[in-house]
Design an enzyme around this catalytic site. Structure first.
Site, PDB file in Angstrom:
ATOM      1  N   HIS A  98       5.239  -8.334 -16.342  1.00  0.00           N
ATOM      2  CA  HIS A  98       4.253  -9.168 -17.048  1.00  0.00           C
ATOM      3  C   HIS A  98       3.317  -8.274 -17.881  1.00  0.00           C
ATOM      4  O   HIS A  98       3.010  -8.567 -19.032  1.00  0.00           O
ATOM      5  CB  HIS A  98       3.397  -9.952 -16.039  1.00  0.00           C
ATOM      6  CG  HIS A  98       4.083 -11.159 -15.451  1.00  0.00           C
ATOM      7  ND1 HIS A  98       4.586 -12.174 -16.212  1.00  0.00           N
ATOM      8  CD2 HIS A  98       4.307 -11.516 -14.147  1.00  0.00           C
ATOM      9  CE1 HIS A  98       5.112 -13.117 -15.428  1.00  0.00           C
ATOM     10  NE2 HIS A  98       4.962 -12.737 -14.161  1.00  0.00           N
ATOM     11  N   GLU A 101       5.003  -7.586 -11.548  1.00  0.00           N
ATOM     12  CA  GLU A 101       3.733  -7.666 -12.288  1.00  0.00           C
ATOM     13  C   GLU A 101       3.710  -6.660 -13.434  1.00  0.00           C
ATOM     14  O   GLU A 101       3.142  -6.938 -14.491  1.00  0.00           O
ATOM     15  CB  GLU A 101       2.541  -7.465 -11.344  1.00  0.00           C
ATOM     16  CG  GLU A 101       2.449  -8.473 -10.198  1.00  0.00           C
ATOM     17  CD  GLU A 101       2.497  -9.936 -10.623  1.00  0.00           C
ATOM     18  OE1 GLU A 101       2.090 -10.241 -11.760  1.00  0.00           O
ATOM     19  OE2 GLU A 101       2.959 -10.788  -9.821  1.00  0.00           O
TER      20      GLU A 101
END
Lengths: 506, 506
Positions: free
Chosen positions: B272, B269
């Site tokens: 991202h 994450e």
């Protein structure tokens, strides 16, 4: 009637949708204060501004005016204080207020409020009133202009007060607070002269944070705050906000070396939250599903924080739990010493730290000063002097700086003139309500001592919360208690608790 | 030109405002998954629906169509892939897509997605495909109808793929994934035949949560996630969301008895998030300030999670810190054993738990099946059988139930057909990018081993992040790497790491 009902339903749908946007905006604000990453402030402000614009357009939509025009003399308004009548009455008043304010004024006011708060932060940090003076001057002028645009029957201050305590009149509030002051000043003097002081050191021992949180949540839950429809988080300045009918969020702050800070702010905000949770949710987003006024809101928070939360009976129930959680701090402290310490009365400079007896004197000073500013009797440049003079006269202490004097509160910097008296109205209402509750329910102290808070909560739900905004604040209290607003119960309550502690008349 | 510039500015302002509402909606979604009180779900859904309506109205506003009409052949579109050209090209494509979809279809689809997800949760819990079948059937029909309404040049699936990987073509993706499959199947077989297995027990010891959080935040921060413009929180399913240009939030989940769970999902994450944080913020809310595609997004998360985060070099730097934080778990574990364990390859039933080598086989199965569903070659009622057959053939294991078979993923229940291949595109892109980065920057492993991640980050910022959506995903990668999309670098990367571990060809 069929047609009126149809228009009424459209009106309600419109405002229910607007409420969704307002509550989204509340989430943006909550998130900003609780979680927002350091660099994300500017964009968040843009998001909030955009939503405000959409909300403002909805609130001033001419079709709302048409609907209200068609409804205001309809069969739906025949029964005074019914949900439908209250909805139409309140929305009409709000609508007319919104459309009376020229867009230029609204925008100038919004902008000045932001500058005002930023300037205030700086001025307070530097302890320099001169920095704040020009923008405060502007905010006072704009407030005056807004009052004139909105209009009023009695005096100019009425138009501002009405934002926070709808339908209240300055003259009446002034008279009530005058009477209160006349009773508080001698009470505080008697306490001072008693020579008695509690041992405050017991509250300044080490209270580990995790245990503070545990006790705070346990107490909030016990008095009725529903954590399945709310949260408790941490912020510098505690507050309560409504994100949805089943999403009421409260915050507190923890100080490892001062027990009352978190515990009583948790109870205070839980009191606000319990009120919001108890409003009739079928009317959520509409006046019958909204709090009656800021004064009534404050009556609920202060009732649970002070009247219940600082009572001997309350601690008869919670003190064993507290001793178990804080053995180091409390094992050698008798409950009586603890109870006296959390009820210390001692004039201080900072409103938010004030005790129950002196608190309203702080408010009355601000109420007097903002009326004088608005009327022009007091020039903004003379505010620090006037402030210090009143503190010296009414509280017997003189601010050592403007930072702990007239720069201490955020309200005026945010353009909130007319807001302060609602704090005292809340204190007064809370005492009137509890006196009536004792009459209706019997020995509340015995209930508290055995951990039973539901009878009082149910009573408040039925008599206050479930009525939403169907009655103006003072009428709501009068309806429950039989008497108009009256400071006597507050004084009786204070003397009955403080009398034995300080050995003074009660 | 002056006029065109003016129109362009209006267009940009319009979409920047819409982005504010979209990001508010993202906050509502984040809050729902991270914090929302138990009883607050229904009202939150209403808030989100209301915002979606406002956003949809803005996105289909005819004035946007007029602006785009006036701009699309203007001097502003002369320079291909310039920010202005990309803005006009992408917004026009999105606008036309939005207005081509009949409102009835959009509403039916939204509604069916909600029912789909609710039904899927139930069906998966009960392990009963029959419960899910009717709504999946409907979602497949609606997807087909949407593809027809939008239109396509090549095949129907193109119209859906385009939502997630703009301008990509099914035929090309199919060919790339076919080739990949032909290389992966033997690789996985060789690994199985090697007879080597890592000692997985070392990852299943006790890893205290607070220390896991510390290591995860330390690593995320070190590879470039900026916590002053983002947060890390806890959810059941990790995700990344954008609330504002300086407010990128990632989540993870902790398992005290399985180290990789939180650590690698945090890195994933963070990957991202780092991409979102690196997009050009002066174009925030517009195509040049947005991620190129889901495939490119996934390339960033997989690059940091796997290619960097599971490399020996990375752990040469972080293992001493890990040993200090988890002395009980790791003191007797040599780095080589740890590195082998976090790189275990073993065919499994659940996609989200799959290793790097088998992961793409899970994706390819889904890609093949959803094409067959869409074309009608496969009936929805036959999905479980087809699913199990493919797992048996391609991964060598057979699901023991539909719950760990065709009911495991949320995507189809949410109407997300055409989404799955972007995961594999991301893996392929990540290997192409790192191969080029090694060529441009030299010995990346030596840098990682000494904790230097900024050279790689800066390279990605310049070559990928700063270009936003100016190029379609495959063109962006081709522009950086010189070659069109190609699975060879991924296979080379996997063999170079897994070869020595499993003693197979590399």
């Amino acid at each position: 009637m069929a047609d009126h009902q149809q228009i009424f339903d459209q009106l309600c749908d419109h405002y229910r949708e607007t409420a969704k946007l307002e509550n989204i905006s509340a989430l943006l604000g909550w998130d900003e204060r609780v979680l927002l990453p350091e660099n994300a402030g500017a964009y968040r402000a843009d998001q909030v501004t955009l939503l405000s614009g959409i909300i403002h357009d909805r609130n001033t939509d001419p079709k709302v005016g048409d609907w209200l025009e068609q409804l205001h003399d309809s069969p739906l308004t025949e029964e005074a204080n019914s949900p439908a009548e209250a909805t139409i009455r309140r929305l009409k008043r709000d609508y007319l207020k919104q459309v009376k304010l020229p867009k230029r004024l609204v925008e100038e006011f919004s902008h000045s409020r932001i500058i005002g708060q930023q300037t205030w932060v700086k001025a307070r940090a530097e302890d320099k009133f001169a920095t704040f003076e020009p923008i405060l001057d502007k905010l006072v002028s704009l407030s005056r202009e807004m009052a004139e645009a909105i209009g009023y029957e009695g005096e100019q201050y009425d138009a501002l007060l009405d934002f926070y305590e709808p339908e209240a009149k300055t003259a009446q509030v002034r008279q009530v607070l005058e009477t209160l002051k006349e009773q508080l000043v001698p009470l505080v003097a008697e306490i001072k002269d008693s020579g008695r002081v509690p041992n405050m050191e017991v509250l300044k021992r080490k209270y580990p944070l995790a245990q503070q949180e545990q006790l705070g949540m346990s107490a909030a839950s016990k008095i009725g705050f529903d954590f399945s429809a709310g949260r408790l988080d941490v912020t510098h300045h505690p507050f309560c906000t409504t994100i949805g009918p089943y999403d009421i969020r409260i915050t507190t702050r923890y100080d490892e070396n001062f027990f009352p800070s978190a515990f009583f702010s948790t109870l205070h905000e839980a009191g606000h939250g319990i009120y919001e949770q108890g409003l009739p949710h079928q009317w959520f987003g509409l006046p019958p599903g909204a709090a009656a006024s800021l004064g009534v809101h404050e009556s609920q928070s202060r009732l649970w924080e002070n009247i219940v939360g600082r009572s001997y009976a309350f601690w008869s129930h919670f003190y064993p739990e507290a001793k178990k959680l804080f053995p180091e701090a409390l094992s050698d402290v008798p409950i009586g010493d603890f109870h006296f310490a959390i009820n210390e009365v001692s004039p201080s400079l900072i409103r938010v730290e004030a005790d129950e007896a002196t608190y309203n004197l702080h408010i009355i000073i601000r109420f007097e000063l903002e009326q004088a500013l608005l009327s022009g009797d007091l020039q903004v440049k003379d505010l620090p002097g006037a402030w210090n003079e009143k503190y010296t006269q009414q509280l017997g202490i003189t601010p050592t700086s403007d930072a702990n004097g007239c720069l201490q509160d955020v309200h005026w910097s945010a353009g909130l003139m007319g807001y302060f008296p609602t704090y005292s109205l809340g204190n007064i209402y809370s005492a009137q309500l509890i006196e009536q509750a004792r009459e209706d329910l019997g020995d509340l102290d015995a209930m508290f001592a055995s951990g039973e808070f539901m009878p009082l909560l149910d009573w408040l739900r039925e008599n206050v919360h479930q009525l939403g905004q169907c009655y103006p604040g003072d009428q709501l209290v009068e309806r429950v208690c039989g008497d108009p607003i009256d400071s006597a119960p507050l004084i009786r309550y204070l003397r009955s608790k403080l009398g034995p502690l300080y050995g003074i008349e009660h």
